[in-house]
Structure formats: structure tokens, C-alpha cells
Scaffold this motif. Structure first.
Motif, mmCIF file in Angstrom:
data_model
loop_
_atom_site.group_PDB
_atom_site.id
_atom_site.type_symbol
_atom_site.label_atom_id
_atom_site.label_comp_id
_atom_site.label_asym_id
_atom_site.label_seq_id
_atom_site.Cartn_x
_atom_site.Cartn_y
_atom_site.Cartn_z
ATOM 1 N N TYR A 54 0.841 -1.199 0.000
ATOM 2 C CA TYR A 54 0.000 0.000 0.000
ATOM 3 C C TYR A 54 0.878 1.251 0.000
ATOM 4 O O TYR A 54 1.882 1.322 0.718
ATOM 5 N N LEU A 112 -1.617 6.642 6.769
ATOM 6 C CA LEU A 112 -0.274 6.097 6.601
ATOM 7 C C LEU A 112 0.783 7.197 6.576
ATOM 8 O O LEU A 112 1.938 6.964 6.940
ATOM 9 N N VAL A 118 0.816 -3.675 4.700
ATOM 10 C CA VAL A 118 0.374 -2.386 5.245
ATOM 11 C C VAL A 118 1.510 -1.810 6.097
ATOM 12 O O VAL A 118 1.773 -2.296 7.194
ATOM 13 N N LEU A 157 -8.811 0.809 3.416
ATOM 14 C CA LEU A 157 -7.914 -0.008 2.598
ATOM 15 C C LEU A 157 -8.695 -0.643 1.445
ATOM 16 O O LEU A 157 -9.649 -1.395 1.658
ATOM 17 N N HIS A 188 -3.772 -9.812 4.315
ATOM 18 C CA HIS A 188 -3.104 -8.553 4.634
ATOM 19 C C HIS A 188 -2.052 -8.772 5.718
ATOM 20 O O HIS A 188 -2.266 -9.537 6.665
#
Length: 496
Positions: free
Chosen positions: A250, A258, A301, A330, A341
Motif C-alpha cells: 500500500y 499512513l 500495510v 484499505l 493482509h
């Protein structure tokens, strides 16, 4: 490792390939096949600096005395003269740099740095001196050159060369302090966000490189990506890295959460916490990375919460709120309910510190962890965030200096030991929910004491163990929390 059995999760071969790849990531020193890695992974996990020597009373040194935490020479210049107005050459350089585009800024920085500042000097010797005069000028020049090498010259190895020097400097400054010193990009054309974007771009561009992106002064260009890994390197059962499990990473820029959780990569890259940064770097640079979500086996992630929670960038409640908001947004999470994930937890807090409500949001996701024990300060939590059937345990990031130092202190040479291991941690009793028996760490100390006897109250050694005691990082950072940690130790042991 036990394979996940849920039909919603990744297939067993993909899971095995992921395990092999992340173990490889934990040790950038290793090359070749996995068996070679398995022999050295615990000894050779790379980093820049690590925790060392301390005591608490009687005039003994504390962690704050460690050279790693020494007040940098450039600290005064950042606080008192961040725009370097007391140094006319650097002040003029700054004013002109602000007026230039990226390509011209790179060329101007290269000319100024090498023709004027470093003329007839060895780069690092002189650069360390001038950084105490104008730290942000050095940072901005290295940043501009690296950007130009990557964007204009299309030279990934050239960009990586200058970025590595830049990384050494900005690693000593908290991202918020860096942004303040840069006037949030108005005094100097650089911010922590911009440096992070450059870092990730270099790593991405290096993924399938065969000519090399890592330059060493002693051996020239090293082949491979930023970790000196080639796409056709074998990870398991004759499967090359490029043909192993595909991982989608990501983008930090795509999610506001993030940008907070994964900020300050240079600052957070050291100590055990650097584990979270290193694995993000690894997957960005990995030939196994894919930008096509349809062919991805896993979705990574990124975040650096082990670092940011320990230094107080944000609180646990703020971190939890960020994660809850992030998971909802997400893009590919709901395809399998998060089974595919990957989240990394690089401290003793596990997932409970950064994401207390994780069981309601990412219960089925894969966790890469360094510590699986219950975290003593969380007396109300009696179930570990580690799940053996789906999660992977990896060694935390150890500094090569620390590994070398413990080797020198140990009487028995490593090549005379049947097994090698590095273990770092504080003297931790069992969690309150586990009773009052000795913890494994206390048992290790007792074992070494029985075999070799106590030496100077800090070092124990037998033919089978070498143990070095110390205080944890947080205690040194806040100048003493003995009631919180009790009798605290750092343990480095080699077991036979």
C-alpha cells in the motif's frame, strides 16, 4: 510454521514463500539460498546503531551516556540558526536553491557541494564538519542531488549513493523537528514527507535491478536491488524470488493515516523498531512486489508505530484511531476479510499497543512480530496478539556494532559454538496473569550464573552462554523509570 487452513486466506505455497522471503528480509547480509540464511540470520541482522551500556545508581552510566544518544554537533545550529544566516555562503546557496526546479536544484547542489564546500577533501570527513555549520544545507543539497539522479539521470544507483549519506544525517532528527528546521519546506526545499517519498521511489526502482543500487567504497558497485538481492535468487525449492509469492505494498501517499503512521523512516530505522521500517523497505525493493492487486497473494500495510509510540510522536489512543480509520479505507481489505493482509509489530507491545481494538478489525490478518509475550504493563490483556497458526516470528533488528561488540566480549569465539543466536531484551517477569514462577529470561540468567558465576554484576558467561545486562531504551530515554520496569536488563546471549 503451521500453514493457515482457512479457505479465505492465501494458499499454503504462497504462505511458505512469504515466510522464506521475510526471513531473507530480516538479514540483508545473507545471499544465495535459504539454508545459508538460516545459519546466520540471528547473527547478521543489520542496522546502524543499537542500545548499549548502562546502570542506574552509584555513578554508573545510564543509557543516556551511550554514544548513540550523544547530542549531535549540529544541534545548536538547527535551533539557533536553521536558515544558516550566520554563514553567507550557505545562506546564498539556500536562497538560490529555493528559486530552482528539481533538475537545476540538483546540478546547483552538486556544484556547490563538491566544487566549493568539499573542494580537495574526502566527502564524509569534510561533510561532517560543515554539517555543524549548516545542517539543513547539507541535508537539502544531498536530497536535491539524489532527486536529480533518480528523476533526470535515471540513475538508481547514483540516487541510492547520495540518499544513503542523506539517510545517515536525517536519522538523527525526529521528523517533526526536521520539518520545523526546514520551515515546513519554505526555508529549505525539503521535508520529512519529501525524503520519505524519495526513499520509497529509490527502493521501488531498484526492485529488478541486476547492475546494482548499493555502492561500497571498498568493492565498487554490488549487483542487485537495494538489499543486494537479484530477481533470480533462490528462496526455496528452486523457486526464484521473482517467482515467489506476490506482495502488493500500500502506498503511503495514498492514505492520510499512513502518512502519519509511516512517517520518519530515517529516524525510525534503527534499534529493534527498525524492523518495521526494514520490512517496508524490503517489500518495496523486492522482485516479489507487484503493483497489480489482481495477482497479489498478500497486501503489505506499512507503519512505524513501535518507534513513534516509544518516542511519543503520538499516543496509543491516537494510533488506534488512525488504524481504525485506515482499515475501513484499505481498498482491497474486504476481498478476503483481511486474511491476505500483512501487518508488522516490532515491539513488546505487539498489536495491543498501537491498535488496542485490532481483534475487531484485523483478527484474521497475518502478523510479522519480534515479540510474542504478553506485555507486562497491559495487565488487562491476557491473550497474546500472536497466533501460532497464521503469524510469523522474526528477529528484531540488531546493530552490527552491537553484534560485533558482544562477540568481542565473549571468551568463546563464535566459530567454536555449535549454535549462534543474538537475544536482546529487558529482564521481564511473567505477566500478572501467568503467576509468579520464574520467567524464561530469569531462568536463562540463573542457568548462566550457575555455570559460570557472576562477574561484575553485568556480564555472565559459561561455555554455553554469554549474557550482557543493560537497561531498556525507554528507561534511558525518559531518564529513569525503575518502578515501571523493575530490575531491568538487556540480555545478549549465545546459546549452545
Amino acid at each position: 510454521l503451521k500453514q493457515p487452513t482457512s479457505s479465505a486466506g492465501p494458499s499454503p505455497p504462497a504462505y511458505q514463500s512469504l515466510a522464506a522471503g521475510v526471513l531473507r528480509a530480516a538479514n540483508p547480509c545473507a545471499a544465495g539460498t535459504m539454508p545459508r540464511f538460516a545459519a546466520v540470520v540471528l547473527l547478521c541482522s543489520a542496522a546502524h546503531t543499537a542500545i548499549s551500556s548502562a546502570g542506574r545508581e552509584g555513578g554508573a552510566k545510564t543509557l543516556a551516556d551511550d554514544p548513540s544518544f550523544k547530542r549531535p554537533d549540529f544541534a545548536d545550529s538547527i535551533v539557533e540558526d536553521p536558515r544558516c544566516e550566520h554563514h553567507s555562503d550557505w545562506s546564498n546557496f539556500r536562497l538560490q536553491l529555493l528559486q530552482l526546479g528539481p533538475e537545476d536544484a540538483g546540478a546547483w547542489s552538486l556544484t556547490f557541494l563538491f566544487d566549493w564546500v568539499l573542494a580537495n577533501s574526502t566527502m564524509m570527513d569534510k561533510l561532517d564538519n560543515v554539517s555543524s555549520e549548516c545542517f539543513m544545507g547539507v541535508v537539502s543539497a544531498l536530497y536535491s542531488i539524489s532527486v536529480d539522479k533518480l528523476m533526470s539521470s535515471r540513475s538508481v544507483d547514483g540516487a541510492a549513493y547520495f540518499y544513503k549519506t542523506l539517510d545517515q544525517y536525517v536519522s538523527s532528527l525526529h521528523p517533526e523537528k526536521l520539518n520545523v528546521a526546514a520551515g515546513n519546506g519554505t526555508w529549505w526545499p525539503v521535508t520529512d514527507e519529501a525524503i520519505g517519498m524519495l526513499r520509497r521511489a529509490i527502493l521501488r526502482e531498484s526492485a529488478n535491478s541486476t547492475k546494482g543500487t548499493a555502492i561500497r567504497s571498498t568493492s565498487g558497485r554490488s549487483p542487485g536491488n537495494a538489499f543486494q538481492v537479484l530477481p533470480d535468487d533462490i528462496v526455496e525449492h528452486d523457486i526464484p524470488l521473482s517467482g515467489s509469492a506476490k506482495v502488493f505494498v500500500y502506498g503511503v501517499e495514498d492514505y492520510p493515516e499512513l502518512q502519519v503512521l509511516a512517517g520518519g523512516a530515517s529516524f525510525c530505522r534503527d534499534n529493534q523498531w527498525g524492523f518495521e521500517v526494514m520490512l517496508h523497505d524490503w517489500f518495496l525493493a523486492c522482485p516479489c512486489r507487484t503493483d497489480d492487486p489482481e495477482e497479489a497473494d498478500f497486501f503489505f500495510v506499512p507503519h512505524y508505530t513501535a518507534c513513534h509510540l516509544n518516542v511519543g510522536t503520538f499516543s496509543e489512543l491516537e494510533s488506534q484511531a488512525l488504524f481504525e480509520s485506515l482499515v475501513h479505507s484499505l481498498r482491497f481489505f474486504n476481498r478476503t476479510g483481511g486474511h491476505d493482509h500483512i501487518f508488522v509489530w516490532g515491539s513488546g507491545m505487539g498489536a495491543d499497543g498501537p491498535f488496542r481494538s485490532w481483534r475487531r478489525f484485523i483478527e484474521h490478518s497475518v502478523f510479522l512480530m519480534t515479540e510474542t509475550e504478553l506485555w507486562n504493563p497491559y495487565a488487562d490483556i491476557n491473550v497474546s496478539s500472536y497466533t501460532p497458526w497464521k503469524d510469523i516470528v522474526l528477529p528484531g533488528r540488531l546493530g552490527l556494532k552491537e553484534v560485533y561488540g558482544s562477540e568481542q566480549m565473549s571468551v568463546t569465539p563464535p566459530d567454536q559454538r555449535r549454535f549462534l543466536a543474538e537475544f536482546v531484551g529487558w529482564w521481564r517477569p511473567l505477566h500478572v496473569s501467568q503467576g509468579s514462577a520464574d520467567s524464561p529470561r530469569k531462568a536463562i540468567l540463573r542457568w548462566a550464573g550457575d555455570a559460570g558465576g557472576e562477574k561484575d554484576r553485568r556480564e555472565l558467561e559459561s561455555d554455553e552462554l554469554f549474557i550482557k545486562q543493560d537497561v531498556p531504551y525507554s528507561e534511558g530515554r525518559v531518564h529513569g523509570l525503575p518502578d515501571f520496569f523493575g530490575s531491568s536488563l538487556l540480555v545478549v546471549c549465545r546459546c549452545c
